[in-house]
Design a protein around this motif. Structure first.
Motif, PDB file in Angstrom:
ATOM      1  N   GLY A   5      21.748  44.360  56.516  1.00 41.91           N
ATOM      2  CA  GLY A   5      22.796  43.354  56.313  1.00 41.91           C
ATOM      3  C   GLY A   5      23.062  43.111  54.843  1.00 41.91           C
ATOM      4  O   GLY A   5      24.205  42.939  54.412  1.00 41.91           O
ATOM      5  N   VAL A   6      21.984  43.084  54.039  1.00 40.19           N
ATOM      6  CA  VAL A   6      22.140  42.883  52.601  1.00 40.19           C
ATOM      7  C   VAL A   6      22.863  44.072  51.978  1.00 40.19           C
ATOM      8  O   VAL A   6      23.761  43.909  51.144  1.00 40.19           O
ATOM      9  CB  VAL A   6      20.761  42.661  51.933  1.00 40.19           C
ATOM     10  N   GLU A   7      22.497  45.278  52.363  1.00 38.96           N
ATOM     11  CA  GLU A   7      23.159  46.472  51.832  1.00 38.96           C
ATOM     12  C   GLU A   7      24.634  46.500  52.218  1.00 38.96           C
ATOM     13  O   GLU A   7      25.492  46.865  51.401  1.00 38.96           O
ATOM     14  CB  GLU A   7      22.475  47.742  52.346  1.00 38.96           C
ATOM     15  N   ARG A   8      24.923  46.094  53.450  1.00 41.85           N
ATOM     16  CA  ARG A   8      26.315  46.068  53.904  1.00 41.85           C
ATOM     17  C   ARG A   8      27.118  45.041  53.100  1.00 41.85           C
ATOM     18  O   ARG A   8      28.235  45.298  52.692  1.00 41.85           O
ATOM     19  CB  ARG A   8      26.376  45.733  55.395  1.00 41.85           C
ATOM     20  N   ARG A   9      26.536  43.863  52.873  1.00 44.43           N
ATOM     21  CA  ARG A   9      27.223  42.842  52.075  1.00 44.43           C
ATOM     22  C   ARG A   9      27.420  43.317  50.634  1.00 44.43           C
ATOM     23  O   ARG A   9      28.468  43.070  50.023  1.00 44.43           O
ATOM     24  CB  ARG A   9      26.429  41.540  52.089  1.00 44.43           C
ATOM     25  N   MET A  10      26.432  43.985  50.072  1.00 42.66           N
ATOM     26  CA  MET A  10      26.554  44.501  48.703  1.00 42.66           C
ATOM     27  C   MET A  10      27.683  45.540  48.611  1.00 42.66           C
ATOM     28  O   MET A  10      28.464  45.527  47.654  1.00 42.66           O
ATOM     29  CB  MET A  10      25.227  45.125  48.231  1.00 42.66           C
ATOM     30  N   ALA A  15      33.086  46.896  47.007  1.00 43.51           N
ATOM     31  CA  ALA A  15      34.435  47.348  47.368  1.00 43.51           C
ATOM     32  C   ALA A  15      35.465  46.287  46.994  1.00 43.51           C
ATOM     33  O   ALA A  15      36.539  46.601  46.473  1.00 43.51           O
ATOM     34  CB  ALA A  15      34.523  47.680  48.855  1.00 43.51           C
ATOM     35  N   THR A  16      35.139  45.034  47.234  1.00 43.10           N
ATOM     36  CA  THR A  16      36.047  43.938  46.878  1.00 43.10           C
ATOM     37  C   THR A  16      36.237  43.874  45.365  1.00 43.10           C
ATOM     38  O   THR A  16      37.359  43.682  44.885  1.00 43.10           O
ATOM     39  CB  THR A  16      35.492  42.594  47.404  1.00 43.10           C
ATOM     40  N   ALA A  17      35.172  44.025  44.621  1.00 45.99           N
ATOM     41  CA  ALA A  17      35.265  43.991  43.157  1.00 45.99           C
ATOM     42  C   ALA A  17      36.118  45.153  42.637  1.00 45.99           C
ATOM     43  O   ALA A  17      36.974  44.966  41.761  1.00 45.99           O
ATOM     44  CB  ALA A  17      33.870  44.020  42.535  1.00 45.99           C
ATOM     45  N   PHE A  23      43.681  46.156  41.639  1.00 49.10           N
ATOM     46  CA  PHE A  23      44.859  45.321  41.882  1.00 49.10           C
ATOM     47  C   PHE A  23      45.299  44.620  40.593  1.00 49.10           C
ATOM     48  O   PHE A  23      46.487  44.558  40.291  1.00 49.10           O
ATOM     49  CB  PHE A  23      44.555  44.301  42.982  1.00 49.10           C
ATOM     50  N   ALA A  24      44.338  44.120  39.824  1.00 50.28           N
ATOM     51  CA  ALA A  24      44.659  43.465  38.547  1.00 50.28           C
ATOM     52  C   ALA A  24      45.268  44.467  37.570  1.00 50.28           C
ATOM     53  O   ALA A  24      46.237  44.158  36.872  1.00 50.28           O
ATOM     54  CB  ALA A  24      43.414  42.826  37.947  1.00 50.28           C
ATOM     55  N   LEU A  25      44.713  45.681  37.522  1.00 51.94           N
ATOM     56  CA  LEU A  25      45.241  46.721  36.647  1.00 51.94           C
ATOM     57  C   LEU A  25      46.658  47.110  37.056  1.00 51.94           C
ATOM     58  O   LEU A  25      47.548  47.255  36.199  1.00 51.94           O
ATOM     59  CB  LEU A  25      44.323  47.947  36.673  1.00 51.94           C
ATOM     60  N   LEU A  26      46.889  47.248  38.348  1.00 49.33           N
ATOM     61  CA  LEU A  26      48.218  47.570  38.846  1.00 49.33           C
ATOM     62  C   LEU A  26      49.203  46.448  38.495  1.00 49.33           C
ATOM     63  O   LEU A  26      50.317  46.708  38.035  1.00 49.33           O
ATOM     64  CB  LEU A  26      48.182  47.793  40.360  1.00 49.33           C
TER      65      LEU A  26
END
Length: 144
Positions: A5-10, A15-17, A23-26
């Motif tokens: 679960g921790v690995e999945r959250r990481m 991926a979100t980061a 998205f910010a660069l675009l």
């Protein structure tokens, strides 16, 4: 503690980061592009409006020289300055306007000396002014 679960959250956070940075660069890239287009259009618009004003003043000068026989208001030296300014401004607008300005300069250089006395010269200069005016208006219509 659940390591899967921790690995999945990481992975999800990573991926979100990554997505957030992309998205910010675009967004930043689009913003810079849009500002450049806006600035270019603003410069072209300003040069176009100034050209229209100078064309009107040049036309008035030609009419004063021919119809009023007014050597002061129809001074060809002032006309030369206006024609030179129009050529300079045309470089900031677009290629068709630049060609029209060079045609106006050519017509002016051939006809300025006889514009006060010959109707054909006056008409040729006014036609060149009208052609450039139409080119400027066409350039204004194409702005983003």
């Amino acid at each position: 503690m659940d390591t899967v679960g921790v690995e999945r959250r990481m992975k999800w956070y990573q991926a979100t980061a990554i997505f957030s940075v992309l998205f910010a660069l675009l967004g930043f890239t689009y913003n810079v592009w849009r500002l450049e287009v806006t600035e270019r259009n603003s410069s072209r618009r300003e040069a176009s409006f100034e050209s229209l004003l100078q064309l009107a003043e040049l036309e008035q000068l030609v009419f004063a020289a021919h119809y009023d026989q007014d050597a002061v208001a129809g001074n060809p030296r002032v006309g030369w300055v206006k024609v030179g300014l129009l050529v300079d401004l045309s470089e900031s607008i677009d290629e068709p306007v630049e060609r029209a300005a060079l045609d106006l300069k050519e017509t002016w250089s051939r006809r300025w000396s006889s514009m006060a006395s010959e109707r054909e010269s006056t008409e040729a200069i006014v036609r060149s002014i009208d052609d450039m005016r139409a080119s400027v208006k066409g350039a204004l219509a194409t702005l983003d």
